[in-house]
Design a protein around this motif. Structure first.
Motif, PDB file in Angstrom:
ATOM      1  N   THR A   1       2.069  -7.168  -1.273  1.00  0.00           N
ATOM      2  CA  THR A   1       1.020  -8.152  -1.577  1.00  0.00           C
ATOM      3  C   THR A   1       0.036  -7.655  -2.628  1.00  0.00           C
ATOM      4  OG1 THR A   1      -0.400  -7.348   0.216  1.00  0.00           O
ATOM      5  CG2 THR A   1       1.154  -9.105   0.750  1.00  0.00           C
ATOM      6  N   LEU A   2       0.132  -6.380  -3.004  1.00  0.00           N
ATOM      7  CA  LEU A   2      -0.765  -5.839  -4.023  1.00  0.00           C
ATOM      8  C   LEU A   2      -0.061  -5.610  -5.354  1.00  0.00           C
ATOM      9  CD1 LEU A   2      -2.755  -3.205  -1.924  1.00  0.00           C
ATOM     10  CD2 LEU A   2      -3.444  -5.539  -2.534  1.00  0.00           C
TER      11      LEU A   2
ATOM     12  N   LEU B   1       0.365 -10.859   4.678  1.00  0.00           N
ATOM     13  CA  LEU B   1      -0.460 -10.001   5.517  1.00  0.00           C
ATOM     14  C   LEU B   1      -1.419 -10.809   6.376  1.00  0.00           C
ATOM     15  CD1 LEU B   1      -1.452  -6.841   3.410  1.00  0.00           C
ATOM     16  CD2 LEU B   1      -0.072  -6.913   5.493  1.00  0.00           C
TER      17      LEU B   1
ATOM     18  N   ASP C   1       1.165  -4.441 -11.414  1.00  0.00           N
ATOM     19  CA  ASP C   1       0.172  -5.264 -10.721  1.00  0.00           C
ATOM     20  C   ASP C   1       0.350  -6.740 -11.045  1.00  0.00           C
ATOM     21  OD1 ASP C   1      -0.956  -5.701 -13.237  1.00  0.00           O
ATOM     22  OD2 ASP C   1      -2.845  -4.700 -12.791  1.00  0.00           O
TER      23      ASP C   1
ATOM     24  N   ALA D   1       6.581  -0.095   1.329  1.00  0.00           N
ATOM     25  CA  ALA D   1       5.829  -1.352   1.405  1.00  0.00           C
ATOM     26  C   ALA D   1       5.602  -1.782   2.846  1.00  0.00           C
ATOM     27  CB  ALA D   1       6.564  -2.448   0.638  1.00  0.00           C
TER      28      ALA D   1
ATOM     29  N   LYS E   1      -7.295  -7.000  -2.950  1.00  0.00           N
ATOM     30  CA  LYS E   1      -6.307  -7.961  -3.426  1.00  0.00           C
ATOM     31  C   LYS E   1      -6.715  -8.497  -4.805  1.00  0.00           C
ATOM     32  CE  LYS E   1      -2.959 -11.179  -2.931  1.00  0.00           C
ATOM     33  NZ  LYS E   1      -1.521 -10.867  -2.998  1.00  0.00           N
TER      34      LYS E   1
ATOM     35  N   ASN F   1     -10.504  -6.103   2.105  1.00  0.00           N
ATOM     36  CA  ASN F   1      -9.124  -6.423   1.761  1.00  0.00           C
ATOM     37  C   ASN F   1      -9.039  -7.477   0.661  1.00  0.00           C
ATOM     38  OD1 ASN F   1      -6.671  -5.331   3.682  1.00  0.00           O
ATOM     39  ND2 ASN F   1      -8.657  -5.183   4.698  1.00  0.00           N
TER      40      ASN F   1
ATOM     41  N   VAL G   1      -2.509   3.354  -0.452  1.00  0.00           N
ATOM     42  CA  VAL G   1      -2.836   1.966  -0.149  1.00  0.00           C
ATOM     43  C   VAL G   1      -1.591   1.091  -0.196  1.00  0.00           C
ATOM     44  CG1 VAL G   1      -3.990  -0.077  -1.118  1.00  0.00           C
ATOM     45  CG2 VAL G   1      -5.275   2.028  -0.765  1.00  0.00           C
ATOM     46  N   MET G   2      -0.631   1.465  -1.032  1.00  0.00           N
ATOM     47  CA  MET G   2       0.588   0.670  -1.164  1.00  0.00           C
ATOM     48  C   MET G   2       1.446   0.713   0.111  1.00  0.00           C
ATOM     49  SD  MET G   2       0.467  -0.770  -4.044  1.00  0.00           S
ATOM     50  CE  MET G   2      -0.896  -0.649  -5.222  1.00  0.00           C
TER      51      MET G   2
ATOM     52  N   ARG H   1       2.373   6.758   4.912  1.00  0.00           N
ATOM     53  CA  ARG H   1       1.326   6.964   3.904  1.00  0.00           C
ATOM     54  C   ARG H   1       0.993   8.445   3.697  1.00  0.00           C
ATOM     55  NH1 ARG H   1      -1.187   4.808   8.355  1.00  0.00           N
ATOM     56  NH2 ARG H   1      -2.664   6.185   9.443  1.00  0.00           N
TER      57      ARG H   1
ATOM     58  N   SER I   1       1.421  -2.403   2.541  1.00  0.00           N
ATOM     59  CA  SER I   1       0.851  -3.575   1.859  1.00  0.00           C
ATOM     60  C   SER I   1       1.836  -4.744   1.798  1.00  0.00           C
ATOM     61  CB  SER I   1       0.413  -3.203   0.441  1.00  0.00           C
ATOM     62  OG  SER I   1       1.527  -2.828  -0.358  1.00  0.00           O
TER      63      SER I   1
END
Length: 367
Positions: A161-162, A363, A130, A105, A349, A345, A154-155, A120, A158
């Motif tokens: 926050t996702l 973020l 989610d 994260a 989100k 973004n 993408v995680m 990543r 993040s």
């Protein structure tokens, strides 16, 4: 942890997230809490993943490990060490409470990122809950299975926050057979010039660091390759234990540069720049990593001045360690996004967290 208990915990996470969405309650996901300093001010009720732990699968021959989010980083590394393998991106170990979910994260990589890549780049798959309480699976446990791979990546970074990262599959690598550390006396500009010149040569350089008039270079690989590189580069060879101690301190940010920065009362900045960028005209001690691409700055310069300098050099600046008040004055911990990137973004989100349940303001201040 038994399968029944893990299923129960996963169901509890999903139910709590659904309730938060229905009641407009903010949640902040936390593993060991060792990276709470990173990003914007913390808001929301804590949703702890610490109890959701354990290595689910480990295939040394496939170079893949899968674990639940709350698994301590130390446990992961101990399992890998038994087979002479490692997390090659060298995530910082801020405390024994650091968890593998928090590692992904936060998306923070250590000195070996120069050679191996970022967090990543090692994420093969994730299981995520989610903002609607749906349990989603992306990617897979083997390198050749790339379905949904980009979503998993993408995680990384993040900051929760996702969605809640429940499980993660990571690529691992063998521990190098040999390592050596060389030291060169030089100023910052000369250090940056040298590491960029060496970066274009077939040398087994796995990490570099310049600070206070000294450039340190780590070589990693086969015995013959490391010995040949030592002969080519010259410099002062450090004792093995001294070299290992230096890189461990740099990785875990226990090096005196960081401890002094924490005691100074000034802001600690993390600047991502082109590796060839010249030293910036900013006040305060500097530590340069990743062949010049990562520069730490401990400074009382204004956020506008630091960010303008980073932008002019082709990069960006993160207010890494500072008070919440300083981050608010700076417009957030992270450099403000362009209009296009901000829209992208926000759309991301909205897809994962339509009610804005997870980590509001962590973020960026406005989402």
């Amino acid at each position: 942890m038994t399968m029944d208990s893990s299923d129960t915990l996963l169901a509890d996470f999903a139910a709590r997230i659904r309730h938060a969405a229905e009641t407009n309650t903010a949640l902040r996901i936390e593993g060991g809490g060792s990276k709470n300093f990173y990003g914007g001010p913390l808001h929301g009720e804590v949703l702890s993943t610490a109890a959701y732990c354990g290595v689910i699968a480990y295939e040394p021959t496939e170079l893949v490990i899968t674990a639940r989010a709350g698994t301590p980083l130390a446990e992961i590394e101990a399992v890998l060490a038994e087979r002479q393998q490692m997390l090659a991106f060298e995530p910082p170990r801020f405390s024994p409470a650091s968890t593998i979910g928090g590692v992904v994260a936060a998306g923070l990589s250590g000195p070996r990122r120069l050679q191996a890549g970022a967090v990543r780049d090692f994420v093969l798959g994730t299981q995520v809950i989610d903002g609607q309480g749906r349990v989603l699976t992306f990617g897979g446990q083997v390198m050749k299975n790339v379905a949904g791979y980009d979503v998993s990546r993408v995680m990384a970074g993040s900051l929760g926050t996702l969605g809640l990262i429940a499980e993660v599959s990571l690529k691992v690598l063998p521990v190098p057979v040999a390592e050596a550390t060389l030291r060169f006396a030089c100023d910052q500009a000369e250090g940056i010039l040298r590491v960029n010149r060496w970066g274009g040569q077939p040398l087994p350089i796995s990490a570099t660091a310049w600070h206070d008039g000294a450039l340190l270079v780590r070589l990693s690989g086969a015995e013959a390759a490391v010995s040949a590189a030592q002969a080519t580069l010259g410099g002062e060879g450090l004792e093995s234990e001294v070299g290992r101690g230096f890189w461990q301190g740099l990785r875990d940010q226990s090096h005196p540069f960081f401890t002094t920065a924490l005691q100074s009362g000034k802001n600690l900045w993390r600047l991502s720049l082109p590796s060839v960028a010249q030293p910036l005209d900013l006040p305060g001690p500097v530590l340069v990593e990743w062949g010049g691409a990562l520069r730490w700055l401990n400074s009382d310069a204004s956020s506008d001045k630091v960010r303008a300098a980073a932008l002019a050099a082709g990069g960006h600046a993160t207010l890494y360690r500072a008070s919440d008040e300083a981050k608010l004055r700076a417009g957030g911990a992270f450099q403000p996004l362009s209009a296009g990137m901000a829209a992208l973004n926000r759309n991301l989100k909205r897809e994962f967290d339509p009610k804005g349940v997870f980590g509001p303001g962590r973020l960026y201040p406005d989402f």
